[in-house]
Design a protein around this motif. Structure first.
Motif, short mmCIF file in Angstrom:
data_model
loop_
_atom_site.label_atom_id
_atom_site.label_comp_id
_atom_site.label_asym_id
_atom_site.label_seq_id
_atom_site.Cartn_x
_atom_site.Cartn_y
_atom_site.Cartn_z
N VAL A 161 0.83 -1.21 0.00
CA VAL A 161 0.00 0.00 0.00
C VAL A 161 0.86 1.25 0.00
CG1 VAL A 161 -1.65 1.36 1.36
CG2 VAL A 161 -2.00 -1.09 1.05
N PHE A 162 0.43 2.22 -0.81
CA PHE A 162 1.08 3.53 -0.90
C PHE A 162 0.02 4.59 -0.61
CE2 PHE A 162 3.11 0.49 -3.62
CZ PHE A 162 4.46 0.69 -3.42
N LEU A 163 0.35 5.49 0.30
CA LEU A 163 -0.53 6.60 0.66
C LEU A 163 0.27 7.89 0.58
CD1 LEU A 163 -2.16 5.01 3.84
CD2 LEU A 163 -3.16 5.12 1.56
N HIS A 164 -0.43 9.00 0.40
CA HIS A 164 0.29 10.27 0.48
C HIS A 164 0.39 10.71 1.93
CE1 HIS A 164 2.02 14.07 -0.45
NE2 HIS A 164 1.06 14.69 0.21
N TYR A 165 -0.74 10.82 2.60
CA TYR A 165 -0.72 11.22 4.01
C TYR A 165 -0.23 10.07 4.91
CZ TYR A 165 -3.47 15.49 3.20
OH TYR A 165 -3.90 16.73 2.81
N PRO A 166 0.49 10.39 5.97
CA PRO A 166 0.94 9.34 6.90
C PRO A 166 -0.22 8.79 7.72
CG PRO A 166 1.53 11.51 7.73
CD PRO A 166 0.98 11.73 6.35
N PRO A 167 -0.44 7.49 7.70
CA PRO A 167 -1.49 6.91 8.54
C PRO A 167 -1.07 6.78 10.00
CG PRO A 167 -0.43 5.20 7.26
CD PRO A 167 0.18 6.50 6.81
N VAL A 168 0.24 6.87 10.24
CA VAL A 168 0.79 6.78 11.60
C VAL A 168 1.89 7.82 11.74
CG1 VAL A 168 1.96 5.31 13.28
CG2 VAL A 168 0.33 4.29 11.68
N THR A 169 1.94 8.50 12.87
CA THR A 169 3.07 9.37 13.19
C THR A 169 3.60 8.96 14.57
OG1 THR A 169 1.72 11.07 14.28
CG2 THR A 169 2.06 11.28 11.89
N THR A 170 4.59 9.68 15.06
CA THR A 170 5.15 9.34 16.36
C THR A 170 4.16 9.58 17.49
OG1 THR A 170 6.11 11.57 16.48
CG2 THR A 170 7.52 9.77 15.68
N GLY A 171 3.11 10.38 17.23
CA GLY A 171 2.20 10.70 18.31
C GLY A 171 0.76 10.32 18.07
N PHE A 201 8.20 13.91 12.90
CA PHE A 201 6.96 13.29 13.37
C PHE A 201 6.68 11.97 12.65
CE2 PHE A 201 6.15 17.92 13.93
CZ PHE A 201 6.11 17.93 15.32
N ALA A 202 7.51 11.63 11.68
CA ALA A 202 7.28 10.40 10.92
C ALA A 202 7.53 9.17 11.78
CB ALA A 202 8.19 10.37 9.70
N PHE A 203 6.70 8.17 11.58
CA PHE A 203 6.92 6.88 12.22
C PHE A 203 7.43 5.91 11.17
CE2 PHE A 203 5.75 2.57 13.23
CZ PHE A 203 6.19 2.43 14.54
N GLU A 204 8.57 5.30 11.45
CA GLU A 204 9.12 4.29 10.56
C GLU A 204 9.41 3.04 11.36
OE1 GLU A 204 11.32 5.72 6.92
OE2 GLU A 204 12.22 6.99 8.47
N GLY A 205 8.86 1.95 10.91
CA GLY A 205 9.01 0.68 11.62
C GLY A 205 7.68 -0.04 11.68
N GLU A 206 7.60 -1.01 12.55
CA GLU A 206 6.39 -1.84 12.63
C GLU A 206 5.39 -1.27 13.62
OE1 GLU A 206 5.12 -6.32 14.00
OE2 GLU A 206 6.99 -6.08 12.86
N TYR A 207 4.15 -1.16 13.17
CA TYR A 207 3.04 -0.73 14.02
C TYR A 207 1.84 -1.59 13.68
CZ TYR A 207 -0.63 2.18 16.07
OH TYR A 207 -1.71 2.63 16.81
N GLN A 208 1.30 -2.26 14.69
CA GLN A 208 0.14 -3.14 14.49
C GLN A 208 0.39 -4.16 13.38
OE1 GLN A 208 -2.64 -3.04 16.50
NE2 GLN A 208 -1.62 -1.44 17.68
N GLY A 209 1.61 -4.66 13.29
CA GLY A 209 1.94 -5.69 12.33
C GLY A 209 2.22 -5.20 10.93
N ILE A 210 2.29 -3.88 10.74
CA ILE A 210 2.53 -3.28 9.42
C ILE A 210 3.83 -2.48 9.46
CG2 ILE A 210 1.60 -1.79 7.60
CD1 ILE A 210 -1.19 -2.23 8.96
N ASP A 211 4.66 -2.64 8.45
CA ASP A 211 5.91 -1.89 8.36
C ASP A 211 5.66 -0.59 7.60
OD1 ASP A 211 8.73 -1.50 8.67
OD2 ASP A 211 8.97 -2.01 6.56
N PHE A 212 5.85 0.55 8.25
CA PHE A 212 5.61 1.87 7.66
C PHE A 212 6.93 2.55 7.33
CE2 PHE A 212 1.77 1.02 10.11
CZ PHE A 212 0.76 1.43 9.22
#
Length: 229
Positions: A161-171, A201-212
């Motif tokens: 999946v590719f999105l423009h807006y970040p679905p997850v950030t650090t906060g 503010f970007a989150f990079e890594g695994e969150y809820q089983g998804i690698d962002f």
């Protein structure tokens, strides 16, 4: 044959929109994009460009920027960003590409695009800052619907999946989008939108089983990121 991605090219060959407000790394960024792309991407490769492609306001202003992208190596798949004011319906965009002989460009919108054993899915997405605009539930619901349509079109293939807006950030996290990705078994999600200081503010890594992963052009030193063969 390899798959790459990058976001936020912000090309401005006719609109003359400066990007140095985001810092000195944006100086001569068009030349940096060209060099990074040509040193990385081959003619048989594919690059998915995740939104904010051009500052153009209409088809006439857009053409020089698309001429630039067309001349770069490989096939390009284009996704809508929040600053792509030139964006139109998929039917009209497909016709525009055909009429102007942009043979290496393809639009990703409300569908999935097969790539080997996987499917490339996505949409613009939506943000979730604490502002009145961000609380627009109708817009969020529409984007969730578009992402779902893309995921459905992928069938049983593995979905990237590719999105423009970040679905997850650090906060924070956009729960409706994250939950949708989980529902369809998505394991990799790439997003853009965050530039310069905002990248903190970007989150990079695994969150809820998804690698962002954040793929804004300046974050990638204007060089497309390799995903897979």
């Amino acid at each position: 044959m390899a798959l790459f991605t990058i976001g936020d090219l912000h090309l401005s060959l006719s609109a003359a929109k400066p990007m140095d407000v985001f810092g000195p790394r944006w100086e001569n960024y068009t030349e940096k994009i060209k060099a990074g792309w040509e040193n990385t991407v081959g003619e048989n490769d594919t690059v998915l460009v995740a939104g904010d492609i051009s500052w153009a306001m209409n088809a006439e202003e857009l053409k020089p920027d698309f001429d630039f992208i067309e001349a770069l190596p490989g096939k390009k798949i284009l996704l809508k960003g929040n600053h792509d004011y030139w964006w139109n319906t998929k039917r009209k965009m497909d016709l525009y590409l055909q009429e102007n002989h942009f043979d290496t460009l393809q639009i990703l919108h409300n569908q999935a695009i097969p790539y080997g054993d996987v499917a490339l899915c996505g949409s613009r997405g939506w943000f979730f800052e604490d502002t009145p605009e961000a609380q627009d539930e109708k817009v969020l619901a529409r984007e969730v619907g578009r992402i779902r349509m893309s995921l459905e079109a992928a069938g049983d293939r593995e979905k990237i999946v590719f999105l423009h807006y970040p679905p997850v950030t650090t906060g924070n996290a956009c729960a409706p989008i994250v939950e949708l990705l989980q529902q369809y078994g998505v394991q990799k999600c790439y997003y853009g939108h965050l530039h310069g200081a905002a990248a903190r503010f970007a989150f990079e890594g695994e969150y809820q089983g998804i690698d962002f992963r954040l793929i804004s052009a300046d974050h990638l030193a204007f060089t497309p990121l390799f995903i897979c063969k």
